[in-house]
Design a protein around this motif. Structure first.
Motif, short mmCIF file in Angstrom:
data_model
loop_
_atom_site.label_atom_id
_atom_site.label_comp_id
_atom_site.label_asym_id
_atom_site.label_seq_id
_atom_site.Cartn_x
_atom_site.Cartn_y
_atom_site.Cartn_z
N ASN A 81 0.84 -1.20 0.00
CA ASN A 81 0.00 0.00 0.00
C ASN A 81 0.87 1.25 0.00
O ASN A 81 1.93 1.27 0.59
N PRO A 105 1.96 4.46 1.43
CA PRO A 105 1.82 4.96 2.81
C PRO A 105 1.10 6.29 2.86
O PRO A 105 1.20 7.10 1.94
N LYS A 106 0.36 6.48 3.97
CA LYS A 106 -0.30 7.76 4.16
C LYS A 106 0.65 8.61 5.00
O LYS A 106 0.91 8.33 6.16
N PHE A 107 1.20 9.63 4.38
CA PHE A 107 2.23 10.41 5.06
C PHE A 107 1.65 11.46 6.00
O PHE A 107 0.61 12.05 5.72
N ASN A 108 2.36 11.66 7.09
CA ASN A 108 2.05 12.72 8.03
C ASN A 108 2.67 14.00 7.46
O ASN A 108 3.78 14.39 7.81
N TYR A 167 4.03 16.85 9.76
CA TYR A 167 5.31 16.55 10.40
C TYR A 167 6.47 16.74 9.42
O TYR A 167 7.48 17.38 9.73
N ILE A 168 6.31 16.21 8.21
CA ILE A 168 7.38 16.29 7.21
C ILE A 168 7.67 17.74 6.82
O ILE A 168 8.83 18.16 6.76
N MET A 178 6.99 20.37 8.60
CA MET A 178 7.52 21.09 9.76
C MET A 178 9.03 20.86 9.90
O MET A 178 9.80 21.81 10.09
N ILE A 187 15.62 12.63 4.85
CA ILE A 187 14.40 12.32 5.62
C ILE A 187 13.16 12.35 4.72
O ILE A 187 12.10 11.90 5.12
N ALA A 188 13.31 12.87 3.48
CA ALA A 188 12.13 13.09 2.64
C ALA A 188 11.64 11.81 1.97
O ALA A 188 12.43 10.97 1.57
N PRO A 189 10.29 11.65 1.83
CA PRO A 189 9.76 10.57 1.01
C PRO A 189 10.20 10.79 -0.45
O PRO A 189 10.24 11.94 -0.88
N ALA A 190 10.50 9.70 -1.16
CA ALA A 190 11.10 9.81 -2.50
C ALA A 190 10.34 10.74 -3.45
O ALA A 190 10.95 11.53 -4.16
N GLU A 191 8.98 10.65 -3.43
CA GLU A 191 8.23 11.41 -4.44
C GLU A 191 8.13 12.90 -4.16
O GLU A 191 7.64 13.65 -4.98
N LYS A 192 8.60 13.32 -2.97
CA LYS A 192 8.53 14.74 -2.60
C LYS A 192 9.93 15.33 -2.41
O LYS A 192 10.07 16.51 -2.11
N ARG A 193 10.98 14.51 -2.57
CA ARG A 193 12.33 14.92 -2.19
C ARG A 193 12.79 16.19 -2.92
O ARG A 193 13.35 17.10 -2.30
N MET A 244 6.36 9.47 10.39
CA MET A 244 6.19 10.10 9.08
C MET A 244 5.18 9.38 8.19
O MET A 244 4.41 10.03 7.49
N GLY A 245 5.24 8.03 8.19
CA GLY A 245 4.42 7.32 7.21
C GLY A 245 3.84 6.00 7.68
O GLY A 245 3.44 5.17 6.86
N TYR A 271 5.57 1.57 6.24
CA TYR A 271 6.55 2.43 5.58
C TYR A 271 7.89 2.38 6.33
O TYR A 271 8.96 2.23 5.72
N GLU A 308 9.16 17.59 -9.63
CA GLU A 308 8.73 16.20 -9.52
C GLU A 308 7.94 15.74 -10.75
O GLU A 308 7.60 14.57 -10.88
N LYS A 367 12.66 8.33 -7.36
CA LYS A 367 13.30 7.11 -6.89
C LYS A 367 13.76 7.28 -5.44
O LYS A 367 14.10 8.40 -5.04
#
Lengths: 210, 260
Positions: A3, A5-8, A11-12, A14, A131-137, B25-26, B30, B123, B249
């Motif tokens: 699935n 993930p549903k990201f917070n 928090y990210i 901030m 620390i960033a999720p890949a799709e938002k880095r 975070m996730g 995750y 992105e 990625k």
């Protein structure tokens, strides 16, 4: 992972903005010198090109040192400790530069600020990227650039407001008049000193949390 | 507020701490996935140990060369000169002091607004497309600016072209140098490797600031801008050949691709 993930997000974002305060401080420190230059130069009686050159670029020497420190220590000590150190150095430099009574002390504290700048400019994108999720880095790392621009803008506004504060100084004063004015004695100190506030905020947000 | 980097924590053998932060975070799934994924890129001998000899590994050396190239390209693509010496350039283009001050403010505004273009496209288009498009267009615009100075057609056209290049730079090389630099190195030695690129960036800045007055004096304004055009064009070809796309990625996937 099955699935998505549903990201917070709160928090990210901030964490990103808290770290990117380092970018804000970098931007502020990088351009504050330009607006303070017409006032500290008469105060310290800087006449030669070499003296003036040192005044504007002593921080850059520190920047190189800051980046080299990161080569040696960022993998060993981690990103957080070095961010805390840079916050401390930003605050120390802002206070020291504001209170400097000699040109030597002025340059020494500008160089200390430079070390913080060189470290922060490099550590903040490194930290956010890690620390960033890949799709938002890409977006999150670019936030640091945005904060640098806001820091530059803040320094320009602060410099302008402080220079406007001195109503007695005429439009085209002599060097002697600048030296004896409020701007020449104290005004430029506030330009550097104002950075203590964001520097301390950055320091404490870095210290706080595991 | 600012927790330690999760990747540094795993590298340093503190997986539990990293897991907690990632979970916040996730969520649990995750966090477990990420810790395992990061852990896979770090062999047992690398945990809690920094080996600077890693930097001499041929794959990593190539990536360091790419970082150093990007650093010099970012600094030597000419925009710092436009910013530092804005007043000289605008004076040479025939403007008075008051007009110059307005243009310097315009530069700041353009730089600020351009960052939003990056935020909204990085992105979607990716790092590679933005960098290639921008370096190519910058080369063309520098060609035109040089031509303007060469034929004496300066004035407003030059100012507008200069602002176009400030915009192209501010939405590409300025932020994406740091984005790419923070993405292409492996977890076990990212701190040192990335900092080498950052050091090169300061060195390039220093060399540029000191050499610009002499270069301009020797070759004149027109050649000076053509030189930046040539640098941008070189940048375009080198990046076209060597810059990997890192969009979307995980850092670990990038590492397996580039340094595995």
């Amino acid at each position: 992972m099955n699935n998505k993930p549903k990201f917070n997000q709160r928090y990210i974002w901030m964490i990103t903005f808290a770290a990117a305060m380092g970018g804000f401080l970098f931007g502020y420190d990088f351009v504050v010198i330009g607006g303070a230059k017409p006032f500290y130069e008469p105060f310290f009686d800087l006449v030669t090109v070499t003296q003036r050159g040192w005044g504007t670029s002593s921080a850059i020497v520190g920047c190189i040192v800051g980046a080299i420190i990161c080569i040696l220590l960022s993998d060993t000590l981690g990103r957080k400790r070095l961010l805390i150190l840079s916050g401390f150095l930003f605050a120390l430099s802002a206070m020291g530069t504001a209170l400097a009574e000699s040109f030597f002390a002025f340059n020494a504290f500008r160089m200390i600020g430079g070390v913080a700048m060189g470290a922060a400019l490099n550590l903040v994108p490194m930290y956010i990227s890690e620390i960033a999720p890949a799709e938002k880095r890409g977006i999150l790392v670019t936030i640091n650039q945005l904060m640098i621009m806001i820091g530059i803008l803040a320094a320009q506004v602060v410099n302008l407001l402080i220079s406007k504060f001195d109503t007695e100084l005429i439009a085209s004063p002599t060097t002697q008049m600048i030296r004896e004015s409020w701007s020449g004695q104290l005004g430029w100190r506030w330009m550097f000193g104002a950075e203590v506030i964001p520097a301390i905020i950055f320091f404490f947000t870095d210290v706080h949390g595991s | 507020m600012v927790p330690e980097s999760v990747r540094w924590l795993v590298k340093n053998g503190q997986e539990t701490k990293a897991y907690k932060i990632l979970k916040k975070m996730g969520g649990e799934e995750y966090a477990a996935f990420e810790v395992k994924n990061i852990r896979q890129t770090i062999s047992t001998e690398h945990v809690a140990h920094v080996n600077f000899k890693e930097l001499l590994n041929s794959k990593i050396l190539k990536l360091i060369a790419l970082g150093v190239f990007l650093a010099f390209l970012q600094q030597w693509s000419g925009i710092n000169v436009v910013i530092y010496y804005a007043s000289d350039i605008f004076q040479a283009a025939g403007f008075n002091l008051q007009e110059m001050m307005v243009q310097i403010v315009a530069i700041g505004l353009v730089m600020f607004l351009s960052v939003f273009v990056t935020i909204f496209t990085v992105e979607k288009l990716g790092r590679r497309k933005i960098l290639l498009l921008a370096t190519f267009l910058m080369a063309v615009v520098y060609g035109l600016i040089g031509g303007g100075f060469y034929t004496g057609n300066t004035g407003t056209t030059v100012v507008v072209l200069m602002l176009v290049n400030v915009m192209l730079y501010s939405l590409s090389l300025a932020p994406l140098f740091w984005v790419v630099l923070s993405e292409i190195y492996p977890n076990r030695i990212r701190g040192a490797a990335m900092s080498i690129g950052a050091t090169a960036h300061w060195l390039a800045n220093f060399l540029l600031t000191f050499s610009f007055p002499a270069i301009k004096e020797t070759i004149g304004w027109a050649n000076n801008f053509w030189l930046y055009g040539l640098i941008c064009l070189t940048g375009f070809f080198v990046l076209f050949r060597f810059l990997p796309e890192t969009k979307g990625k995980t850092l670990e996937d990038i590492e397996r691709e580039l340094a595995g």
